[in-house]
Design an enzyme around this catalytic site. Structure first.
Site, PDB file in Angstrom:
ATOM      1  N   GLY A  99      15.959   8.132   6.982  1.00 40.33           N
ATOM      2  CA  GLY A  99      15.574   7.265   5.880  1.00 40.33           C
ATOM      3  C   GLY A  99      15.239   8.049   4.628  1.00 40.33           C
ATOM      4  O   GLY A  99      15.002   9.261   4.673  1.00 40.33           O
ATOM      5  N   ASP A 157       2.020  -2.002  -1.388  1.00 38.92           N
ATOM      6  CA  ASP A 157       3.476  -1.833  -1.317  1.00 38.92           C
ATOM      7  C   ASP A 157       4.009  -2.471  -0.025  1.00 38.92           C
ATOM      8  O   ASP A 157       4.740  -1.840   0.735  1.00 38.92           O
ATOM      9  CB  ASP A 157       3.846  -0.348  -1.386  1.00 38.92           C
ATOM     10  CG  ASP A 157       5.308  -0.142  -1.794  1.00 38.92           C
ATOM     11  OD1 ASP A 157       5.916  -1.101  -2.311  1.00 38.92           O
ATOM     12  OD2 ASP A 157       5.828   0.968  -1.612  1.00 38.92           O
TER      13      ASP A 157
END
Length: 834
Positions: free
Chosen positions: A528, A645
């Site tokens: 990722g 977030d």
């Protein structure tokens, strides 16, 4: 002989007196009523008589409706009792033939659905013997908005039923309980419990908090009492069957503590006796066998008070009962402390040994305090009294009870529930803050331009309170002298402290160890890429798989996020938060090492990959796990933590698809008690960003709730939150999904891969939750605790549907077809006001 005869006569007189007392007490029997049925059930060793069973000494004014449910998801012990209820659309009263005296009254509610009667829509009042108990009462709303420990949980720890408990004195031979539905609504009750109470349970004269040692009269002969909290401090829950005098439920205290680690648990189950015969009915002995003490050497940041924060109804008087038993010291002046209630001294120089009369003596103290109309919080704190010269600065508490006292015959507080029915809101959602006042086409155009701009832009300034740390730009930790202090931990990990006071724990890896774990950052091990940098799959020296996040010096995230991530995860431990193993800060590198999550991000299982789609039940379980993690963040410390977030790429799944929140680099400590928000520059991710936060730069926990609402719609629709390639009315997922949700047609845009594999009622309720989360104003949004309760209810609906539709198996969804709209990754917002 005459003297002996007089002695025998006196004894005989006492026997007769006590005999009549026992007969009188026997006449004041308990009444256990199972509502809405003509049969009786045995629950927890007690026989509950159906309210229509002949000869039960119970009558009611109207028949109402006898309701029953075939599905049940609550506490299995109470299943036989809660499967039936009496529903009433007109006023109904129960009349019980009793005798004058004191009683506990418990009303049991399980929000079942029967025919067209849904508990979410019920609103009613209850009165008893001229005492108003509740008004405009909605059971699901009460469960969501109250922290009362009288909630009863089901097998998955979700609160599914409610018990309201009251204490009052009657001077007549009957007890009348009136149920009064609101106009156009209905009410219901599952069971009624009436228990006679000993006269010595409460003293009328109670010490007043902040009253210089003065006392207040409770006047309980004319006032009613409602039990708000009953907690076993430092021990496990004490069930009603363990409290044979009054069958009371004592809950654990940890979820009400500001910091559970501030006190450690201790226990002693031998030789506990009551300090006074009058105490025997006050609490069962198991309450005094366990306790919580202040000293805890394992706490990194030791607090000097143990604190419990309890939500209560404003503008009422309260009785606070504290239970004590000295379990360790066998002489006085060994443990002396202070007691604070609502930041005022309730008692000082408190020595349990002296007050109770020795060690292992069960003892209690009562305090009286008033809560103003501007407050809904009751604080209980125990801390050291350093002026006394005691052997240790310690404190101890075994049990805690809070009782609300009636005002002018009223115990009811009208709770304004958080839009339980999911009614439509009159305001429309706008992408606020970007080109305010500009026409919708201009707004969308500006939005696309801002996305491109922010994705390319390097952040010049970090968050307001981190600016000084990063004024010289991105630098590795050792250049800032960050590792200044090192102390060994019993667990084998290491604790580090910065000059600025930041405390963190975890293993400090060498760069050589990191390179070995990742095969020198082999790109084939990449799993990722985020705003901080690339993430690699690695294997540390003990064979443990780990996710290794390496900072990119060109990234807009740097030292501040690195420090924040370590600091936050050093304090936090929860099943639904990703665990930090350690870090590395050598040779201009900033690297974080986490537990490895086998199934990657939630996003990858929704769209943009060739992974099999998650079933609707799996999606609900993932959302519940993430909600639990966020709820812990918001409530697990005194000021709470705001993630800032929340998005599907920051929700990770382990090998069993257990969801865990990740990436705390942008997290902020919540506001202090005297503030409602944190003033800070805007950070987050477009598509998930709270428009109120964007507009005002005022961060609250409700900003996370908004982002989580977007996640919920993303789970339903399985598409990117921002996709400029779509028609303008579909670019923003939140706006598009809200359009369909307001029309109650969310199924029109559901992920086609799960179509026909879900309960329509569960989807409807799910959409209502998401809609509440996306309310225009933060104050109108639910808390994460409320969202969690709703989601667990949705899961129950889906499981019940699956049980009755066995052919709609969870694994029968089709393999991954065309994924629909392109995956357009969201862009992080970094100080968007610059």
């Amino acid at each position: 002989m005459k003297v002996q005869a007089m002695g025998l006569l006196g004894i005989l007189r006492l026997v007769i007196i006590f005999g009549f007392m026992e007969i009188g007490k026997a006449q004041r029997k308990s009444f256990l009523i199972s509502c809405g049925t003509n049969s009786s059930v045995t629950v927890d060793g007690r026989r509950w008589i159906g309210d229509t069973v002949p000869g039960n000494n119970v009558t009611f004014s109207a028949s109402g409706i006898e309701a029953s449910t075939g599905t049940f998801s609550g506490d299995p012990v109470y299943e036989p009792l809660y499967r039936t209820a009496r529903i009433f659309t007109d006023s109904l009263n129960y009349t019980v033939q009793g005798t004058p005296g004191n009683y506990f009254l418990r009303l049991h509610f399980y929000p079942l659905v029967y025919m067209n009667y849904n508990a979410n829509d019920s609103v009613f009042a209850v009165e008893s013997n001229r005492l108003r108990l509740v008004s405009e009462f909605n059971v699901p709303g009460e469960i969501l908005n109250k922290n009362s420990n009288l909630l009863r949980s089901g097998g998955n720890s979700s609160f599914t039923s409610l018990v309201k408990e009251y204490f009052f004195t009657i001077d007549a031979n009957i007890i009348v309980i009136d149920f009064i539905p609101s106009k156009g609504s209905f009410g219901f009750v599952n069971a009624i419990e009436i228990i006679p109470v000993d006269d010595k349970l409460f003293n009328d004269s109670v010490r007043r908090v902040g009253g210089n040692g003065g006392s207040s009269s409770l006047n309980l002969d004319t006032r009613g009492v409602e039990t708000m909290y009953r907690l076993n401090v430092g021990g496990s829950a004490v069930k009603p069957s363990q409290d044979l005098d009054f069958w009371r439920l004592w809950d654990v205290d940890s979820s009400y503590m500001v910091n559970p680690d501030a006190g450690s648990e201790t226990r002693n189950r031998t030789n506990i006796t009551y300090a006074s015969p009058n105490n025997t009915f006050v609490a069962p002995l198991p309450i005094y066998e366990t306790a919580r003490i202040l000293s805890n050497t394992e706490v990194l940041e030791r607090r000097f008070n143990m604190s419990w924060k309890l939500e209560v109804d404003p503008d009422f008087d309260y009785l606070v009962r504290l239970h004590f038993c000295e379990l360790r010291f066998d002489k006085p002046n060994q443990r002396i402390f202070r007691i604070y209630i609502n930041n005022r001294t309730a008692a000082e120089n408190f020595d349990i040994f002296v007050r109770a009369g020795g060690m292992n003596k069960a003892y209690h103290e009562d305090y009286f305090d008033e809560i103003s109309s501007k407050s809904n919080t009751l604080w209980i704190q125990l801390g050291p009294d350093t002026t006394t010269g005691s052997a240790g600065t310690d404190a101890l508490l075994n049990g805690l009870e809070v009782f609300k006292l009636s005002q002018n015959g009223n115990l009811a507080y009208v709770q304004r529930y958080s839009n339980i029915e999911g009614k439509k809101t009159s305001k429309s959602f706008l992408w606020i803050g970007i080109g305010a006042g500009i026409a919708s086409i201009a707004i969308l155009a500006a939005l696309v331009m801002l996305i491109v701009w922010f994705c390319k832009r390097k952040n010049k300034d970090d968050d307001d309170d981190d600016a000084k740390k990063t004024a010289s730009g991105w630098k590795p930790l050792f250049l800032h002298g960050s590792i200044a202090n090192r102390t060994a931990k019993a667990t084998g990990s290491t604790v580090y402290q910065n000059p600025n006071g930041t405390v963190r724990s975890g293993r400090r890896f060498t760069l050589a160890e990191i390179r070995a774990a990742t095969n020198n950052f082999d790109e084939r091990l990449g799993i990722g890429v985020g705003g901080f940098g690339k993430v690699y799959k690695g294997e540390i020296d003990d064979g443990t798989l780990a996710a290794i996040k390496r900072a990119n010096p060109q990234s807009h995230q740097g030292l501040a996020e690195f420090e924040t991530e370590i600091e936050m995860l050093s304090k936090l431990r929860h099943r639904h938060l990703v665990s930090l193993i350690g870090f590395c800060d050598e040779q201009n590198e900033m690297i974080l090492v986490y537990e490895y999550m086998d199934n990657g991000t939630l996003r990858s299982h929704l769209f943009g990959s060739d992974l099999p789609p998650l079933s609707w039940k799996q999606r609900l379980e993932v959302c519940i796990g993430a909600a639990r993690g966020l709820h812990y963040l918001h409530t697990g410390s005194e000021r709470g933590i705001i993630h800032r977030d929340v998005k599907t790429t920051n929700i990770l799944l382990d090998e069993n698809f257990v969801a865990k929140m990740a990436d705390f680099g942008l997290s902020k400590t919540g506001p202090s008690l005297e503030h409602t928000h944190v003033s800070t520059a805007v950070k987050g991710s477009f598509g998930y960003l709270d428009p109120e936060y964007f507009r005002r730069q005022q961060l609250t926990e409700k900003s996370d709730v908004y982002s989580f609402g977007v996640v919920l719609f993303e789970v339903v629709c399985a598409r990117a939150v921002i996709n400029p390639t779509l028609p303008k009315d579909q670019i923003n997922l939140a706006e598009w999904a809200m359009h369909w949700q307001r029309q109650r047609s969310l199924e029109s845009i559901i992920d086609p891969r799960i179509r026909g594999k879900y309960s329509q009622e569960s989807l409807m309720k799910f959409g209502e939750i998401a809609e509440k989360c996306l309310a225009d104003e933060g104050k109108s949004r639910p808390t994460m605790g409320e969202v969690l309760w709703h989601l667990e209810y949705v899961l129950q609906l889906q499981e019940a549907w699956l049980h009755t539709n066995a052919d709609a198996g969870e694994n029968s969804v089709s393999s991954n077809p065309d994924l629909g709209p392109n995956d357009v990754g969201e862009c992080e917002v970094q100080d968007a006001t610059n």
